[in-house]
Design a protein around this motif. Structure first.
Motif, PDB file in Angstrom:
ATOM      1  N   LYS A 139       5.504   3.678 -12.470  1.00 48.75           N
ATOM      2  CA  LYS A 139       5.248   4.142 -11.098  1.00 48.75           C
ATOM      3  C   LYS A 139       3.817   4.637 -10.920  1.00 48.75           C
ATOM      4  CE  LYS A 139       9.586   3.430 -10.102  1.00 48.75           C
ATOM      5  NZ  LYS A 139       9.970   2.207  -9.359  1.00 48.75           N
ATOM      6  N   LEU A 140       3.260   4.293  -9.739  1.00 44.87           N
ATOM      7  CA  LEU A 140       1.903   4.700  -9.396  1.00 44.87           C
ATOM      8  C   LEU A 140       1.925   5.308  -8.001  1.00 44.87           C
ATOM      9  CD1 LEU A 140      -1.109   4.441 -10.412  1.00 44.87           C
ATOM     10  CD2 LEU A 140      -1.248   2.441  -8.906  1.00 44.87           C
ATOM     11  N   LEU A 141       1.380   6.508  -7.857  1.00 47.02           N
ATOM     12  CA  LEU A 141       1.280   7.154  -6.550  1.00 47.02           C
ATOM     13  C   LEU A 141      -0.053   6.774  -5.912  1.00 47.02           C
ATOM     14  CD1 LEU A 141       2.600  10.773  -7.288  1.00 47.02           C
ATOM     15  CD2 LEU A 141       3.854   8.597  -7.112  1.00 47.02           C
ATOM     16  N   VAL A 142      -0.009   6.266  -4.676  1.00 47.54           N
ATOM     17  CA  VAL A 142      -1.218   5.841  -3.957  1.00 47.54           C
ATOM     18  C   VAL A 142      -1.157   6.369  -2.527  1.00 47.54           C
ATOM     19  CG1 VAL A 142      -1.615   3.768  -5.342  1.00 47.54           C
ATOM     20  CG2 VAL A 142      -0.120   3.638  -3.351  1.00 47.54           C
ATOM     21  N   ALA A 143      -2.295   6.736  -1.992  1.00 45.89           N
ATOM     22  CA  ALA A 143      -2.346   7.244  -0.618  1.00 45.89           C
ATOM     23  C   ALA A 143      -2.165   6.098   0.369  1.00 45.89           C
ATOM     24  CB  ALA A 143      -3.675   7.953  -0.367  1.00 45.89           C
ATOM     25  N   ARG A 144      -1.335   6.323   1.358  1.00 45.96           N
ATOM     26  CA  ARG A 144      -1.108   5.303   2.389  1.00 45.96           C
ATOM     27  C   ARG A 144      -2.407   5.028   3.151  1.00 45.96           C
ATOM     28  NH1 ARG A 144       3.221   8.980   3.126  1.00 45.96           N
ATOM     29  NH2 ARG A 144       5.166   8.208   2.206  1.00 45.96           N
ATOM     30  N   GLY A 145      -2.711   3.748   3.337  1.00 45.40           N
ATOM     31  CA  GLY A 145      -3.906   3.359   4.072  1.00 45.40           C
ATOM     32  C   GLY A 145      -5.168   3.283   3.242  1.00 45.40           C
ATOM     33  N   ALA A 146      -5.118   3.718   1.982  1.00 48.10           N
ATOM     34  CA  ALA A 146      -6.305   3.683   1.136  1.00 48.10           C
ATOM     35  C   ALA A 146      -6.588   2.260   0.673  1.00 48.10           C
ATOM     36  CB  ALA A 146      -6.122   4.599  -0.069  1.00 48.10           C
ATOM     37  N   TYR A 147      -7.850   1.952   0.498  1.00 46.41           N
ATOM     38  CA  TYR A 147      -8.249   0.635   0.001  1.00 46.41           C
ATOM     39  C   TYR A 147      -8.672   0.766  -1.455  1.00 46.41           C
ATOM     40  CZ  TYR A 147     -10.656  -3.806  -0.557  1.00 46.41           C
ATOM     41  OH  TYR A 147     -11.043  -5.042  -1.006  1.00 46.41           O
ATOM     42  N   HIS A 148      -8.009   0.005  -2.340  1.00 44.46           N
ATOM     43  CA  HIS A 148      -8.352   0.030  -3.761  1.00 44.46           C
ATOM     44  C   HIS A 148      -8.701  -1.346  -4.304  1.00 44.46           C
ATOM     45  CE1 HIS A 148      -7.326   4.230  -4.076  1.00 44.46           C
ATOM     46  NE2 HIS A 148      -6.120   4.018  -3.585  1.00 44.46           N
ATOM     47  N   GLY A 149      -8.875  -2.341  -3.417  1.00 38.75           N
ATOM     48  CA  GLY A 149      -9.285  -3.656  -3.878  1.00 38.75           C
ATOM     49  C   GLY A 149      -8.472  -4.761  -3.247  1.00 38.75           C
ATOM     50  N   ALA A 150      -8.645  -5.974  -3.811  1.00 38.00           N
ATOM     51  CA  ALA A 150      -8.055  -7.165  -3.206  1.00 38.00           C
ATOM     52  C   ALA A 150      -7.101  -7.900  -4.141  1.00 38.00           C
ATOM     53  CB  ALA A 150      -9.165  -8.116  -2.754  1.00 38.00           C
ATOM     54  N   ALA A 151      -6.623  -7.246  -5.181  1.00 41.70           N
ATOM     55  CA  ALA A 151      -5.605  -7.837  -6.045  1.00 41.70           C
ATOM     56  C   ALA A 151      -4.239  -7.729  -5.361  1.00 41.70           C
ATOM     57  CB  ALA A 151      -5.581  -7.136  -7.397  1.00 41.70           C
ATOM     58  N   PRO A 152      -3.247  -8.526  -5.791  1.00 42.46           N
ATOM     59  CA  PRO A 152      -1.941  -8.485  -5.119  1.00 42.46           C
ATOM     60  C   PRO A 152      -1.321  -7.096  -5.042  1.00 42.46           C
ATOM     61  CG  PRO A 152      -2.074 -10.441  -6.468  1.00 42.46           C
ATOM     62  CD  PRO A 152      -3.329  -9.643  -6.759  1.00 42.46           C
ATOM     63  N   TRP A 153      -1.544  -6.254  -6.043  1.00 40.10           N
ATOM     64  CA  TRP A 153      -0.905  -4.938  -6.031  1.00 40.10           C
ATOM     65  C   TRP A 153      -1.520  -3.996  -4.991  1.00 40.10           C
ATOM     66  CZ3 TRP A 153      -3.456  -0.335  -6.993  1.00 40.10           C
ATOM     67  CH2 TRP A 153      -4.725  -0.426  -7.580  1.00 40.10           C
ATOM     68  N   CYS A 154      -2.721  -4.327  -4.478  1.00 40.13           N
ATOM     69  CA  CYS A 154      -3.388  -3.362  -3.601  1.00 40.13           C
ATOM     70  C   CYS A 154      -4.037  -3.956  -2.357  1.00 40.13           C
ATOM     71  CB  CYS A 154      -4.447  -2.588  -4.384  1.00 40.13           C
ATOM     72  SG  CYS A 154      -5.734  -3.622  -5.139  1.00 40.13           S
ATOM     73  N   THR A 155      -4.064  -5.269  -2.194  1.00 46.47           N
ATOM     74  CA  THR A 155      -4.745  -5.854  -1.040  1.00 46.47           C
ATOM     75  C   THR A 155      -4.118  -5.398   0.275  1.00 46.47           C
ATOM     76  OG1 THR A 155      -5.313  -7.939   0.068  1.00 46.47           O
ATOM     77  CG2 THR A 155      -3.305  -7.929  -1.231  1.00 46.47           C
ATOM     78  N   PRO A 156      -4.946  -5.198   1.316  1.00 46.25           N
ATOM     79  CA  PRO A 156      -4.380  -4.807   2.615  1.00 46.25           C
ATOM     80  C   PRO A 156      -3.714  -5.961   3.351  1.00 46.25           C
ATOM     81  CG  PRO A 156      -6.761  -4.986   2.756  1.00 46.25           C
ATOM     82  CD  PRO A 156      -6.422  -5.140   1.308  1.00 46.25           C
ATOM     83  N   SER A 157      -3.868  -7.198   2.891  1.00 46.35           N
ATOM     84  CA  SER A 157      -3.261  -8.344   3.560  1.00 46.35           C
ATOM     85  C   SER A 157      -1.926  -8.696   2.912  1.00 46.35           C
ATOM     86  CB  SER A 157      -4.182  -9.560   3.481  1.00 46.35           C
ATOM     87  OG  SER A 157      -3.517 -10.725   3.954  1.00 46.35           O
ATOM     88  N   PRO A 158      -0.890  -8.968   3.713  1.00 43.72           N
ATOM     89  CA  PRO A 158       0.411  -9.336   3.142  1.00 43.72           C
ATOM     90  C   PRO A 158       0.501 -10.811   2.742  1.00 43.72           C
ATOM     91  CG  PRO A 158       0.582  -9.248   5.515  1.00 43.72           C
ATOM     92  CD  PRO A 158      -0.824  -8.812   5.186  1.00 43.72           C
ATOM     93  N   ALA A 159      -0.489 -11.623   3.119  1.00 44.98           N
ATOM     94  CA  ALA A 159      -0.416 -13.056   2.858  1.00 44.98           C
ATOM     95  C   ALA A 159      -0.397 -13.337   1.357  1.00 44.98           C
ATOM     96  CB  ALA A 159      -1.602 -13.766   3.502  1.00 44.98           C
ATOM     97  N   GLY A 160       0.604 -14.094   0.926  1.00 49.95           N
ATOM     98  CA  GLY A 160       0.705 -14.465  -0.475  1.00 49.95           C
ATOM     99  C   GLY A 160       1.250 -13.392  -1.389  1.00 49.95           C
ATOM    100  N   ILE A 161       1.653 -12.267  -0.825  1.00 48.65           N
ATOM    101  CA  ILE A 161       2.149 -11.144  -1.625  1.00 48.65           C
ATOM    102  C   ILE A 161       3.674 -11.138  -1.612  1.00 48.65           C
ATOM    103  CG2 ILE A 161       2.085  -8.636  -1.921  1.00 48.65           C
ATOM    104  CD1 ILE A 161      -0.605 -10.138  -2.267  1.00 48.65           C
ATOM    105  N   VAL A 162       4.264 -10.844  -2.757  1.00 45.46           N
ATOM    106  CA  VAL A 162       5.714 -10.709  -2.836  1.00 45.46           C
ATOM    107  C   VAL A 162       6.057  -9.253  -3.128  1.00 45.46           C
ATOM    108  CG1 VAL A 162       6.056 -13.091  -3.562  1.00 45.46           C
ATOM    109  CG2 VAL A 162       5.712 -11.325  -5.297  1.00 45.46           C
ATOM    110  N   ALA A 163       7.271  -8.879  -2.826  1.00 44.30           N
ATOM    111  CA  ALA A 163       7.677  -7.473  -2.958  1.00 44.30           C
ATOM    112  C   ALA A 163       7.496  -6.967  -4.377  1.00 44.30           C
ATOM    113  CB  ALA A 163       9.133  -7.316  -2.519  1.00 44.30           C
TER     114      ALA A 163
END
Length: 406
Positions: A139-163
């Motif tokens: 488990k990782l705690l992250v602030a809602r709305g924060a930007y930490h990069g463009a990898a699947p685990w953190c990108t702001p875009s949902p395209a191509g991302i799975v749950a």
């Protein structure tokens, strides 16, 4: 608009649209600004940029952060050229890698070691991987709305991302201790780390500096659980404090991600950590063909030399304070209400009663006509290459831009 349609920039956009999906991708896509903003640039010098049509601007984005000392800084570029003549991406690292690692460990109080990468996403992802490897947790705690990069685990875009990419992320509100505690409770004994930005610099909202109480609570949760406190200093590193952005708070992370300004525009990122996480850092497999390239490391060493010799942060604070005062005075003069938040060397400038930033876009388009490049929804950046003359020009341009809007 006719001039724009017949410009070199427009011709390049048309060509790019045939060979690049969408013509441009990511955060540097000009379509996120006004119709007048250029997409392609020719050169930069100190605190100014020129687009491909020859228009000159005072640059308040600084390449989205990498330009710390000024574009084309002579000492940095001389070091890069000298290293390039000897070699860049070789079969293994050059000696400059060891020297740079030693300098960073000596400079950053929490750091006992450093690993190098190319982009901020590389560094934040490696921090998370090391935290999980060290703790054996998920488990990782992250602030809602924060930007930490463009990898699947953190990108702001949902395209191509799975749950499954984000199955082990738990959100909290930045600076909200109750929210942080609830997230930690939800993670329970599976907490690997708490990931926090240097300050709250979410897109299109007022910025917030971390409160001392919030920072202490992040540290306390990690100390009590054995999790890693991870500081994302990619955007703010070396702009707020020479040893890390949370040093003024007296709170030191276990791991930190760096990039943007550490090599004054040359492609470099770094992960720093304490001895507790050294063994895990040796076990994870994270690499890239260009991660040990020597030219950016030589540029980073020269950048550190300048930072050791000049009080770059004080220079940016002085100019940023003058800019904030100038914006506020001119806005009031023309009947506009601005909200200016965050550190003055990385300010966010938003209009009141402008939830979609439409007025902000119009203001930035007007500034562009008067020789200033800035963004209506993203924080700005100042650099050591900016001068009092630059700031005076920006304030004068703002006066005329407010008049245009009024």
């Amino acid at each position: 608009m006719a001039a724009l349609r017949n410009s070199i920039d427009a011709a390049l956009r048309a060509r790019a649209s045939r060979v690049v999906p969408g013509g441009m991708w990511g955060h540097q896509r000009a379509s996120g600004l006004s119709d007048a903003h250029p997409q392609f640039f020719d050169r930069g010098l100190a605190g100014r940029i020129w687009d491909v049509d020859g228009n000159e601007y005072v640059d308040l984005m600084c390449g989205w952060g990498p330009n710390l000392l000024g574009y084309g800084h002579p000492q940095v570029e001389a070091a890069a050229r000298e290293q390039a003549m000897r070699g860049d991406a070789l079969d293994g690292p050059a000696a400059v890698m060891v020297e740079l690692a030693e300098r960073l460990v000596a400079r950053i109080p929490h750091a006992d070691w450093v690993l190098f990468q190319k982009n901020g996403t590389d560094a934040t992802t490696l921090c998370v991987t090391i935290a999980r490897a060290a703790t054996g947790r998920r488990k990782l705690l992250v602030a809602r709305g924060a930007y930490h990069g463009a990898a699947p685990w953190c990108t702001p875009s949902p395209a191509g991302i799975v749950a499954e990419d984000r199955a082990h992320l738990i959100g909290f509100e930045y600076n909200d201790i109750a929210s942080l505690d609830q997230a930690a409770e939800a993670a329970g004994s599976d907490l690997a780390g708490v990931l926090v930005s240097a300050f709250r610099h979410d897109l299109a909202r007022d910025q917030e500096m971390p409160t001392a109480a919030f920072a202490r609570r992040c540290r306390a949760i990690c100390d009590a659980s054995g999790a890693a406190l991870i500081l994302d200093d990619v955007r703010a590193g070396f702009r707020l404090h020479p040893g890390g952005s949370w040093e003024p708070l007296g709170i030191r992370p276990d791991l930190a991600a760096w990039s943007k300004a550490i090599a004054n525009g040359h492609a470099l990122a770094a992960t720093t950590g304490g001895d507790r996480f050294r063994d895990a850092a040796t076990k994870v497999y994270a690499t890239g063909s260009f991660w040990c390239a020597a030219v950016p490391m030589a540029a980073a060493l020269a950048t550190l030399d300048v930072l050791d010799r000049q009080d770059v942060i004080a220079h940016m604070v002085a100019l940023g304070s003058a800019l904030r005062d100038g914006f506020a005075e001119r806005a009031t003069r023309h009947g506009f209400a601005l909200r200016q938040t965050g550190p003055v060397q990385m300010p966010m400038v938003l209009f009141d009663d402008d939830p979609q930033q439409a007025r902000g876009r119009d203001f930035c388009a007007a500034l562009l006509r008067h020789g200033v490049y800035m963004h209506p929804r993203h924080n700005l950046f100042l650099c050591a290459g900016h001068t009092k003359r630059d700031i005076a020009q920006v304030i004068d341009a703002a006066d005329r831009a407010f008049a245009d809007l009024a």
